[in-house]
Design an enzyme around this catalytic site. Structure first.
Site, PDB file in Angstrom:
ATOM      1  N   PHE A 141       0.862  -1.173   0.000  1.00 35.82           N
ATOM      2  CA  PHE A 141       0.000   0.000   0.000  1.00 35.82           C
ATOM      3  C   PHE A 141       0.900   1.225   0.000  1.00 35.82           C
ATOM      4  O   PHE A 141       1.580   1.514   0.986  1.00 35.82           O
ATOM      5  CB  PHE A 141      -0.934   0.047   1.209  1.00 35.82           C
ATOM      6  CG  PHE A 141      -1.822   1.266   1.180  1.00 35.82           C
ATOM      7  CD1 PHE A 141      -3.000   1.249   0.455  1.00 35.82           C
ATOM      8  CD2 PHE A 141      -1.464   2.424   1.836  1.00 35.82           C
ATOM      9  CE1 PHE A 141      -3.818   2.378   0.384  1.00 35.82           C
ATOM     10  CE2 PHE A 141      -2.272   3.554   1.775  1.00 35.82           C
ATOM     11  CZ  PHE A 141      -3.448   3.530   1.059  1.00 35.82           C
ATOM     12  N   ASP A 226       9.651   2.822   1.604  1.00 37.79           N
ATOM     13  CA  ASP A 226       8.465   3.589   1.965  1.00 37.79           C
ATOM     14  C   ASP A 226       8.276   3.466   3.479  1.00 37.79           C
ATOM     15  O   ASP A 226       7.735   2.491   3.977  1.00 37.79           O
ATOM     16  CB  ASP A 226       7.238   3.052   1.214  1.00 37.79           C
ATOM     17  CG  ASP A 226       5.975   3.847   1.519  1.00 37.79           C
ATOM     18  OD1 ASP A 226       5.946   4.573   2.533  1.00 37.79           O
ATOM     19  OD2 ASP A 226       4.995   3.717   0.758  1.00 37.79           O
ATOM     20  N   LYS A 255       3.239  11.445   7.077  1.00 39.02           N
ATOM     21  CA  LYS A 255       2.402  11.247   8.250  1.00 39.02           C
ATOM     22  C   LYS A 255       2.966  11.930   9.486  1.00 39.02           C
ATOM     23  O   LYS A 255       2.721  13.092   9.707  1.00 39.02           O
ATOM     24  CB  LYS A 255       2.128   9.768   8.451  1.00 39.02           C
ATOM     25  CG  LYS A 255       1.316   9.158   7.303  1.00 39.02           C
ATOM     26  CD  LYS A 255       0.722   7.836   7.664  1.00 39.02           C
ATOM     27  CE  LYS A 255       0.009   7.219   6.453  1.00 39.02           C
ATOM     28  NZ  LYS A 255      -1.159   7.980   6.007  1.00 39.02           N
TER      29      LYS A 255
END
Length: 396
Positions: A141, A226, A255
């Protein structure tokens, strides 16, 4: 009609339904606790998918934000401003890299890395024009843009959104032999999550990331990690890659970088990689804006002390112990203050709705998995309380 029902009705009437939230309407938050419009308090075990690593309403970050709001919030990159240099220097130093390319969202960071890897492949490695390929892992994802879902194997993410972007080769997560076999002379990068968060906090097999690093080095391929969810303290280290003894060529961060206050992401790498970009080839009006850079610098300075990482590591050990022996559970995976719990006999959504009634907020993943990612500032007593509620819900 209750305030909760009224607000949910208004949202569903006027907002595209691209999410299916739990039936709670939050109004305030401090630390690991939030309060809804009815005045009920909940313990947050999701932390905005790690965007709220430092909790809700961190006073230090709010102070920095308030000060910057009174000074300057946006210039666009058409002009210089006095916050970008410090942010870039300190983030690069934290990551042991040389250059930073600031963006806003995690998906933008991934898109940026794809562009950089392809350009690096053409201009540095010498891949023939139009033939660059990137190896990715099944179950990944990395975001929701059209290009990113082009290499997703989640039918919810892909159905009815084609045609898709070519140039990606998918191999099973954890299978080093398959990854090595997928690398060709046209491969420019391997894009991988050190820990697959959305898939249910899936940890890599022993030696896997080291094998990925070795293959990338041997074939002159960029290793892009990532760490948008896993990075910046979540796993008990600054970066999850540190647990496995590897250093990628590129970090993708986001984030938590914005402190839970603003969207802020970044691609962090060496000069020979990010230096392939020239003016006009990539950009963002809000990317690297003064407000985000001021907050991001404060986040980096928190992490530079090592205290958030230490706390996540210590509480992570507590969490791992608490999750041992939960009833009606098939498997538990933890790394730092991050866990995936596979439940038996119920959907993850059903368990999360039960936890909601018990005053605990969590999120399901892929059917029967519960993800736990509390703010790193959570009190140990509150963490124990939350897992007690989970145990009782699983027993009910």
């Amino acid at each position: 009609m209750s305030a909760t029902t009224d607000e949910i009705t208004r949202v569903e009437a006027g907002t595209a339904r691209n999410y299916h939230p739990l039936p709670v309407v939050l109004a305030e938050g401090r630390g690991a606790w939030v309060t809804d419009v009815e005045g009920r308090r909940y313990l947050d075990l999701l932390a905005g998918y790690s965007a709220l690593n430092f909790g809700h309403g961190d006073k230090e970050l709010l102070s920095v934000a308030h000060e910057q709001l009174d000074r300057l919030t946006l210039t666009s990159r058409a002009f210089h401003h006095d916050r970008l240099g410090t942010f870039s220097e300190e983030l690069a130093a934290l990551a042991g890299m040389e250059l930073v390319l600031p963006m806003n969202t995690g998906a933008e960071a991934v898109e940026t890395a794809i562009k950089v890897a392809r350009k690096w492949g053409y201009t540095v490695k010498g891949v023939p024009a139009g033939r660059a390929r990137i190896v990715v892992a099944a179950g990944n994802f990395h975001g929701r843009t059209t290009t990113i879902v082009s290499f997703s194997d989640d039918p919810v993410a892909t159905a009815d959104f084609g045609p898709f972007t070519p140039g990606f080769d998918t191999v099973p997560f954890g299978d080093a032999a398959a990854l090595r076999a997928a690398i060709t002379e046209d491969t420019v990068a391997v894009l991988i999550e050190p820990v697959q968060g959305e898939a249910g906090v899936l940890l890599p097999p022993a030696g896997y990331l080291a094998a990925v690093r070795e293959a990338c080095t041997a074939h002159d391929v960029l290793m892009i990690a990532d760490e948008i969810q896993s990075g910046l303290g979540r796993t008990g280290r600054t970066f999850a890659c540190e647990h496995f003894g590897v250093e990628p060529d590129v970090y993708l961060l986001g984030k938590a970088l914005g402190g839970g206050l603003v969207p802020l992401s970044a691609v962090v790498s060496r000069r020979d990689v990010l230096g392939v970009l020239q003016p006009g080839q990539h950009g963002s009006t809000f990317g690297g804006n003064p407000l985000a850079c001021a907050i991001g610098t404060a986040v980096v300075r928190k992490l530079a002390t090592g205290e958030p990482q230490r706390r996540a590591a210590e509480l992570g050990q507590v969490l791992a112990g608490l999750l041992t022996g939960l009833p009606n559970v098939r498997d538990v995976r933890t790394l730092g203050l991050w866990a995936g719990v596979d439940v038996l006999g119920r959907s993850g959504r059903d368990v999360c709705e039960g936890l909601l009634r018990r005053g605990v907020l969590a999120k399901d993943a892929h059917g029967s998995t519960i993800r736990l990612a509390p703010p790193l500032v959570i009190d140990e007593e509150d963490l124990r309380h939350a897992v007690t509620q989970l145990a009782e819900e699983l027993s009910s």
